[in-house]
Design a protein around this motif. Structure first.
Motif, mmCIF file in Angstrom:
data_model
loop_
_atom_site.group_PDB
_atom_site.id
_atom_site.type_symbol
_atom_site.label_atom_id
_atom_site.label_comp_id
_atom_site.label_asym_id
_atom_site.label_seq_id
_atom_site.Cartn_x
_atom_site.Cartn_y
_atom_site.Cartn_z
ATOM 1 N N ARG A 1 0.825 -1.219 0.000
ATOM 2 C CA ARG A 1 0.000 0.000 0.000
ATOM 3 C C ARG A 1 0.859 1.269 0.000
ATOM 4 N NH1 ARG A 1 -5.274 -0.968 0.498
ATOM 5 N NH2 ARG A 1 -5.947 -3.023 1.247
ATOM 6 N N GLN A 2 2.021 1.164 -0.623
ATOM 7 C CA GLN A 2 2.905 2.324 -0.752
ATOM 8 C C GLN A 2 3.308 2.557 -2.208
ATOM 9 O OE1 GLN A 2 6.212 2.113 2.039
ATOM 10 N NE2 GLN A 2 4.906 1.237 3.622
ATOM 11 N N GLY A 3 2.564 1.965 -3.147
ATOM 12 C CA GLY A 3 2.814 2.204 -4.563
ATOM 13 C C GLY A 3 3.801 1.266 -5.220
ATOM 14 N N VAL A 4 4.298 0.264 -4.483
ATOM 15 C CA VAL A 4 5.301 -0.640 -5.061
ATOM 16 C C VAL A 4 4.686 -1.499 -6.160
ATOM 17 C CG1 VAL A 4 6.977 -2.460 -4.599
ATOM 18 C CG2 VAL A 4 6.571 -0.681 -2.889
ATOM 19 N N ALA A 5 3.541 -2.122 -5.870
ATOM 20 C CA ALA A 5 2.891 -2.985 -6.865
ATOM 21 C C ALA A 5 2.509 -2.190 -8.116
ATOM 22 C CB ALA A 5 1.667 -3.656 -6.258
ATOM 23 N N THR A 6 1.987 -0.984 -7.912
ATOM 24 C CA THR A 6 1.611 -0.147 -9.052
ATOM 25 C C THR A 6 2.828 0.180 -9.913
ATOM 26 O OG1 THR A 6 -0.245 0.844 -7.864
ATOM 27 C CG2 THR A 6 0.626 2.079 -9.727
ATOM 28 N N ALA A 7 3.954 0.513 -9.267
ATOM 29 C CA ALA A 7 5.176 0.829 -10.010
ATOM 30 C C ALA A 7 5.673 -0.381 -10.798
ATOM 31 C CB ALA A 7 6.256 1.314 -9.051
ATOM 32 N N LEU A 8 5.575 -1.571 -10.219
ATOM 33 C CA LEU A 8 6.008 -2.782 -10.913
ATOM 34 C C LEU A 8 5.098 -3.104 -12.099
ATOM 35 C CD1 LEU A 8 6.915 -4.965 -7.808
ATOM 36 C CD2 LEU A 8 8.528 -4.129 -9.534
ATOM 37 N N VAL A 9 3.801 -2.907 -11.913
ATOM 38 C CA VAL A 9 2.865 -3.145 -13.023
ATOM 39 C C VAL A 9 3.125 -2.145 -14.154
ATOM 40 C CG1 VAL A 9 0.439 -3.091 -13.730
ATOM 41 C CG2 VAL A 9 1.096 -4.190 -11.580
ATOM 42 N N ARG A 10 3.344 -0.875 -13.805
ATOM 43 C CA ARG A 10 3.625 0.143 -14.830
ATOM 44 C C ARG A 10 4.906 -0.195 -15.599
ATOM 45 N NH1 ARG A 10 -1.218 2.231 -15.573
ATOM 46 N NH2 ARG A 10 -1.941 3.672 -13.938
ATOM 47 N N ALA A 11 5.932 -0.644 -14.888
ATOM 48 C CA ALA A 11 7.182 -1.027 -15.561
ATOM 49 C C ALA A 11 6.940 -2.208 -16.500
ATOM 50 C CB ALA A 11 8.246 -1.383 -14.531
ATOM 51 N N SER A 12 6.091 -3.144 -16.090
ATOM 52 C CA SER A 12 5.754 -4.302 -16.938
ATOM 53 C C SER A 12 5.011 -3.860 -18.191
ATOM 54 C CB SER A 12 4.901 -5.296 -16.145
ATOM 55 O OG SER A 12 5.565 -5.725 -14.976
ATOM 56 N N GLU A 13 4.093 -2.912 -18.028
ATOM 57 C CA GLU A 13 3.340 -2.405 -19.180
ATOM 58 C C GLU A 13 4.269 -1.694 -20.166
ATOM 59 O OE1 GLU A 13 -0.837 -1.601 -16.724
ATOM 60 O OE2 GLU A 13 0.420 0.076 -17.368
ATOM 61 N N GLN A 14 5.170 -0.881 -19.655
ATOM 62 C CA GLN A 14 6.111 -0.174 -20.524
ATOM 63 C C GLN A 14 6.995 -1.154 -21.277
ATOM 64 O OE1 GLN A 14 8.092 2.467 -17.811
ATOM 65 N NE2 GLN A 14 6.308 3.796 -17.557
ATOM 66 N N HIS A 15 7.415 -2.215 -20.588
ATOM 67 C CA HIS A 15 8.245 -3.226 -21.247
ATOM 68 C C HIS A 15 7.458 -3.924 -22.364
ATOM 69 C CE1 HIS A 15 11.109 -6.483 -21.838
ATOM 70 N NE2 HIS A 15 10.075 -7.317 -21.783
ATOM 71 N N ALA A 16 6.210 -4.319 -22.085
ATOM 72 C CA ALA A 16 5.397 -4.989 -23.095
ATOM 73 C C ALA A 16 5.186 -4.099 -24.312
ATOM 74 C CB ALA A 16 4.053 -5.394 -22.492
ATOM 75 N N LEU A 17 4.984 -2.804 -24.059
ATOM 76 C CA LEU A 17 4.781 -1.859 -25.155
ATOM 77 C C LEU A 17 6.054 -1.730 -25.996
ATOM 78 C CD1 LEU A 17 2.402 -0.100 -26.091
ATOM 79 C CD2 LEU A 17 3.389 1.792 -24.805
ATOM 80 N N ARG A 18 7.200 -1.621 -25.322
ATOM 81 C CA ARG A 18 8.473 -1.521 -26.052
ATOM 82 C C ARG A 18 8.773 -2.804 -26.829
ATOM 83 N NH1 ARG A 18 10.278 0.913 -21.158
ATOM 84 N NH2 ARG A 18 11.197 -1.084 -20.553
ATOM 85 N N ALA A 19 8.280 -3.935 -26.322
ATOM 86 C CA ALA A 19 8.531 -5.211 -26.988
ATOM 87 C C ALA A 19 7.609 -5.427 -28.179
ATOM 88 C CB ALA A 19 8.368 -6.354 -25.991
ATOM 89 N N GLY A 20 6.704 -4.485 -28.440
ATOM 90 C CA GLY A 20 5.857 -4.564 -29.629
ATOM 91 C C GLY A 20 4.477 -5.135 -29.395
ATOM 92 N N PHE A 21 4.058 -5.262 -28.136
ATOM 93 C CA PHE A 21 2.731 -5.802 -27.836
ATOM 94 C C PHE A 21 1.757 -4.667 -27.513
ATOM 95 C CE2 PHE A 21 5.653 -9.266 -26.772
ATOM 96 C CZ PHE A 21 5.074 -10.310 -27.466
ATOM 97 N N ASP A 22 0.471 -4.938 -27.728
ATOM 98 C CA ASP A 22 -0.537 -3.928 -27.435
ATOM 99 C C ASP A 22 -1.410 -4.329 -26.254
ATOM 100 O OD1 ASP A 22 -1.976 -6.004 -28.505
ATOM 101 O OD2 ASP A 22 -2.957 -4.804 -30.079
ATOM 102 N N GLU A 23 -0.933 -5.274 -25.439
ATOM 103 C CA GLU A 23 -1.702 -5.738 -24.294
ATOM 104 C C GLU A 23 -0.765 -6.357 -23.263
ATOM 105 O OE1 GLU A 23 -4.265 -9.020 -25.275
ATOM 106 O OE2 GLU A 23 -2.595 -10.265 -25.952
#
Length: 239
Positions: free
Chosen positions: A156-178
């Protein structure tokens, strides 16, 4: 005589408490960062993952539970070491880092892997990653979040949200749209988090193997799971 606080003083006290909470949260967020995992992180990560999914037993819980938990930590450490050394081209593992007085401490982990998705029965396969290339009409590769875990004192200090955001950015850079993930149906806190981040339910009829605690031991049981997906658009793409 019993003293009574006036409404104004009570309101001032509530505002002061809220202000302290906001300052604490801001300081916690300012010293949080996410980076790719390193081999030296694995020992801390294995304990975080084991504690997140199986709890933290003590000697009071008995020798069987404690031995099973320690063995699970050992297994996780071995699996994560192998995983980190064998990442595919478009896969990644990230850790959340808390910096206190110049010292880094691992407080969370997430694994972003590619899985083979069967379009027919809508199931996820991790053991046949090349089927999508061989039979593209039946299978396709999808980015998948696995083993998202945060240490208990950092939740409840934003760690999970930050990890999910980093995962989304990685997926986007890898050429995926989901980005896809699965969660136990009973994990209401995780479901609330993912839905707040824009994830929606997708058809999923399967179960997950989960180490469930009994009175004196852990037992592997099948429990219902849910699948959630976030499709990146102009309005939902990670910043």
């Amino acid at each position: 005589l019993q003293s009574r606080c006036s409404p104004k003083s009570s309101a001032r006290a509530q505002i002061a408490a809220l202000s302290r909470l906001i300052v604490f949260a801001a300081r916690a967020a300012s010293c949080l960062s996410v980076r790719p995992a390193k081999p030296e992180d694995i020992r801390q990560v294995s304990r975080i993952v084991s504690t997140s999914f199986q709890g933290q037993p003590s000697w009071r819980d008995g020798p069987i539970i404690l031995a099973q938990w320690k063995w699970r930590c050992f297994q996780n450490e071995a699996l994560m070491t192998t995983r980190l050394a064998s990442l595919a081209e478009r896969e990644a593992c990230f850790v959340g880092i808390r910096t206190d007085d110049g010292e880094e401490r691992v407080v969370g982990w997430v694994d972003v892997r590619l899985v083979c998705f069967d379009e027919g029965d809508r199931t996820v396969h991790t053991s046949i990653p090349y089927a999508a290339a061989l039979r593209p009409s039946d299978f396709r590769m999808r980015p998948y979040v696995s083993n998202l875990a945060v240490e208990e004192c950092s939740r409840r200090q934003g760690v999970a949200t930050a990890l999910v955001r980093a995962s989304e950015q990685h997926a986007l850079r890898a050429g995926f749209d989901e980005l896809m993930l699965e969660v136990l149906e009973s994990n209401f806190e995780a479901l609330e988090l993912y839905k707040s981040l824009g994830y929606s339910l997708e058809q999923c009829d399967g179960c997950a193997l989960h180490m469930q605690r009994r009175e004196f031991w852990y037992e592997s049981v099948l429990v219902p799971k849910l699948r959630l997906v976030k499709v990146f658009t102009a309005s939902t793409s990670p910043a």
